[in-house]
Design an enzyme around this catalytic site. Structure first.
Site, PDB file in Angstrom:
ATOM      1  N   GLU B  50      39.766 -23.203  15.667  1.00 28.90           N
ATOM      2  CA  GLU B  50      38.305 -22.384  15.322  1.00 28.90           C
ATOM      3  C   GLU B  50      38.066 -22.745  13.774  1.00 28.90           C
ATOM      4  O   GLU B  50      38.927 -22.322  13.147  1.00 28.90           O
ATOM      5  CB  GLU B  50      38.321 -21.017  15.715  1.00 28.90           C
ATOM      6  CG  GLU B  50      38.376 -20.754  17.089  1.00 28.90           C
ATOM      7  CD  GLU B  50      38.167 -19.123  17.287  1.00 28.90           C
ATOM      8  OE1 GLU B  50      37.485 -18.285  16.348  1.00 28.90           O
ATOM      9  OE2 GLU B  50      38.777 -18.932  18.334  1.00 28.90           O
ATOM     10  N   ASP B  61      33.708  -9.690   9.074  1.00 31.61           N
ATOM     11  CA  ASP B  61      35.084 -10.159   8.384  1.00 31.61           C
ATOM     12  C   ASP B  61      35.610  -9.161   7.658  1.00 31.61           C
ATOM     13  O   ASP B  61      34.974  -8.570   6.775  1.00 31.61           O
ATOM     14  CB  ASP B  61      35.176 -11.479   7.978  1.00 31.61           C
ATOM     15  CG  ASP B  61      35.108 -12.575   9.266  1.00 31.61           C
ATOM     16  OD1 ASP B  61      35.778 -12.495  10.079  1.00 31.61           O
ATOM     17  OD2 ASP B  61      33.790 -13.227   9.071  1.00 31.61           O
TER      18      ASP B  61
END
Ligand SMILES: Cc1ncc(COP(=O)(O)O)c(C=O)c1O
Lengths: 407, 275
Positions: B50, B61
């Site tokens: 990824e 995040d």
């Protein structure tokens, strides 16, 4: 009879939360179920007479609404043109328009059974208003504020702490409103099941832009009635400053279908648009997706967000509410800007001539008014949204005025 | 034609194990090191790579991946640069599935059609876009399907019974189960939560379901991979970059070797936990 006027500019957004191409729901999946729940709860609340009654009660007895519409005689004489009226939302409890929205959302949170509240704040006015409502309704309050703003709006940090809120200084990015919003969203993602996020402006994912606008529209509804009472007619021009755009949407929305009313939204031009150091998303930005909606943003050609710059913590944001972006595309509202220095001058002028110390945010709007009002006819009418008072700004403004030999 | 993603799951299944996916940010800490890291992931037996597309405001995040994004941007990474990295990766590694992960705005600014054409051409297999829920499917999900790219959905603990079919309706490739209510790199999930979620999700979709967010050790990776169809590790790998960069902000030889060693351990953890 329900009369749905297809040409009305007042029935946005659509069911996807779109204002034209702007708006929408660009959020992480974690938040989607909650956002849908906020939407359905809000929709139910808007048709509930008890909700309206409770909100009106607090607006009247706690906030002190309606706020006066005051004829600013000395500023009018100073400019020598149209009559200037100030919509005095700086007289609200907690000192700005932010409380109008916060009480609405806090009552909605209460209806949804949520007792833990998150908020982001720039100037600290939204944080103070949220901390205030949380004290009033016995809720837990967590406020996210950029560390740069913690410094320049210290009195508001002290107020929030005194009111029992927990203030989280945010160090990422430039430590201003954008970063506070990122951090508040992150915290919300981690606490989605238990917390209600009271967004402080007409931004974020649907239904926030609509909901915040509706709660702030009390400003425009009152102003409309008050100017009819005072002058027997609608104003020629209405003006408000724009950070995310909530005080402006609140004033503008009830006037959007009145074609003869010219509308100006004043963004922060910081050190000047050509310098690149500004917060004027419409004047100097392009459409993009941030914080849950599509809207005009300050960004580079790789789609990275550029930090905003403004003397005013409340305007220091690289985006703008999606409804403003749409009104800009539709050319219904004129979006203009004022620089740091221009706002400082207006701040001082208003203090000296009217005995009203304005917040730096509406000082931007007043500065712009000064550039057009002198050329208007004496029987024309301008309404300016005096959306906040300047106590919070003294620490930042006084040294600057002294440095410039103006005090 | 069987996709690289399907083949990766089939291969793992034939070995009686789940897949190991590793997330790194494109261009972190610098372009050259980033390329070497990608090669090291393949050498260390990662099944799916990824590749994060750096964004200035990564809202979902935690601090580790926020910092990774900023390092990459500071060293000049762009979406165009990310696509070039992807192209180079595909030339060197024809079989390892490569998924781009990130936020919508850089893609929107690049231009959706142009992005999909360039990503397909570069050999990208799928997309994970954090801030595009099914409500916004016409933005990218539908055009991606037409361009032959998988649109991988994040399912979260808040995805209730009513929500799951909505989320999975337009999903393809695999399903990424976000094991915690929260941002990346913050806490880890309990085994019984993962099992229960796996059951719930598998009842609605035939796609493989992998678990991510908060997996930090070979043991946790093995456990998550055995309770679902795979495990994805991000922050723990990205933190190695933060710990090994030089004073100039660029990677050091240690950056790549430490990541290779750690990811090798993760792969062993997944292989050992056959389930
Ligand atoms: C007094 C005042 N005016 C304006 C703003 C900007 O927000 P908005 O554009 O949403 O009214 C703020 C925000 O903190 C504020 O405190």
């Amino acid at each position: 009879m329900t009369d749905v006027n297809l040409n009305s500019l007042r029935n946005q957004p659509d069911e996807r939360g779109r204002f034209g191409m702007h708006g929408g729901r660009f959020v992480a999946e974690t938040l989607m179920p909650l956002i849908l729940q906020v939407e359905s709860s809000y929709r139910a609340a808007t048709t509930d007479a008890d909700f309206a009654r409770e909100l009106a009660y607090y607006q009247t007895h706690y906030v002190g609404r309606p706020s006066p519409l005051y004829f600013a005689e000395r500023l009018t004489a100073h400019y020598g043109g149209a009559k200037l009226y100030l919509k005095r939302d700086e007289l609200n409890h907690t000192g700005a328009h932010k409380i109008n929205n916060v009480l609405g959302q806090a009552l909605l949170a209460k209806r949804m059974g949520k007792t833990k509240i998150i908020a982001e704040t720039g100037a600290g006015q939204h944080g103070v208003a949220t901390a205030t409502a949380c004290a009033l309704f016995d809720m837990e309050c967590e406020v996210f504020m950029g560390e740069e703003d913690v410094r320049r709006q210290k009195p508001n940090v002290d107020r929030m702490r005194l009111l029992g809120a927990k203030v989280h200084p945010v160090t990422s990015g430039t430590g201003t409103l954008k970063d506070a919003m990122n951090e508040a969203l992150r915290y919300w993602v981690a606490n989605a099941e238990t917390h209600f996020y009271i967004i402080g402006t007409v931004a974020g994912p649907h239904p926030y832009p609509q909901m915040v606008r509706d709660f702030q529209s009390v400003i425009g509804k009152e102003a409309r009635q008050q100017i009819m009472d005072a002058e027997g007619r609608l104003p020629d021009t209405i003006v408000a400053c724009i950070g995310g755009g909530s005080n402006a949407m609140g004033l503008f929305h009830p006037f959007l279908d009145d074609e003869d009313v010219t509308i100006y939204g004043v963004e922060a031009a910081g050190k000047g648009i050509p310098s690149g150091l500004h917060a004027a998303s419409l004047t100097g930005g392009t459409p993009g997706v941030l914080h849950g909606n599509r809207t005009y943003l300050l960004q580079d050609d790789d789609g990275q967000i550029i930090d905003a710059h403004s003397i005013s913590a409340g305007l220091d944001y690289p985006g703008i509410g999606p409804e403003h972006s749409w009104l800009h595309d539709m050319k219904r509202v004129n979006y203009v800007s004022a620089t740091d220095e221009e706002a400082l001058d207006a701040f001082q002028l208003c203090s000296r001539l009217e005995g009203i110390i304005p917040a730096l945010e509406p000082s931007h709007a007043l500065s712009f008014v000064g550039t057009i009002i002198g050329d208007m006819d004496k029987d024309e009418i301008v309404i300016l949204n005096m959306c906040g008072r300047g106590d919070k700004d003294l620490g930042a403004v006084l040294p600057m005025l002294e440095e410039r030999g103006k005090l | 034609m069987t996709s690289r993603i399907n083949t990766a799951f089939a291969n793992a299944r034939s070995e009686g194990r789940g897949i190991l996916g590793v997330f790194v940010t494109a261009g972190d800490p610098d372009r050259q090191t980033s390329e070497a890291i990608l090669d090291a992931l393949v050498d260390s037996k990662v099944d799916i790579v990824e590749l994060g597309m750096p964004f200035s405001d990564p809202m979902a995040d935690g601090p580790a991946i926020q910092a990774a994004s900023l390092r990459a941007l500071k060293n000049g990474m762009t979406l165009a640069g990310t696509l070039e990295l992807a192209r180079g990766f595909r030339q060197r590694h024809p079989d390892t599935p490569l998924v781009l992960m990130g936020y919508y705005n850089p893609i929107y600014i690049y231009g959706v059609d142009r992005f999909l054409a360039d990503a397909s051409d570069a050999g990208v297999d799928g997309l994970i876009i954090v801030d595009l829920p099914p409500e916004e499917d016409d933005e990218l999900c539908e055009p991606a399907a037409e361009a032959g790219l998988d649109f991988i959905r994040l399912v979260t603990p808040t995805s209730n019974e009513k929500r799951l079919p909505v989320v999975l309706g337009s999903a393809s490739g695999f399903v990424y189960y976000v094991a915690i209510t929260g941002i990346t790199g913050t806490r880890s999930a309990a085994a019984d939560t993962i099992s229960a979620a796996y059951k719930r999700i598998s009842a609605v979709t035939d796609l493989p379901v992998v678990t991510g967010f908060g997996i930090r050790t070979p043991g946790q990776a093995g456990e998550a991979a055995s309770l679902s169809d795979g495990a994805i590790v991000g922050s723990a790998v990205v933190e190695i970059i933060a710990d090994t960069i030089g004073a100039d902000g660029n990677g050091t030889p240690e950056t790549v070797s430490k990541i290779a060693a750690f990811v090798g351990d993760l792969a062993d953890g997944v292989a050992a936990a056959k389930g």
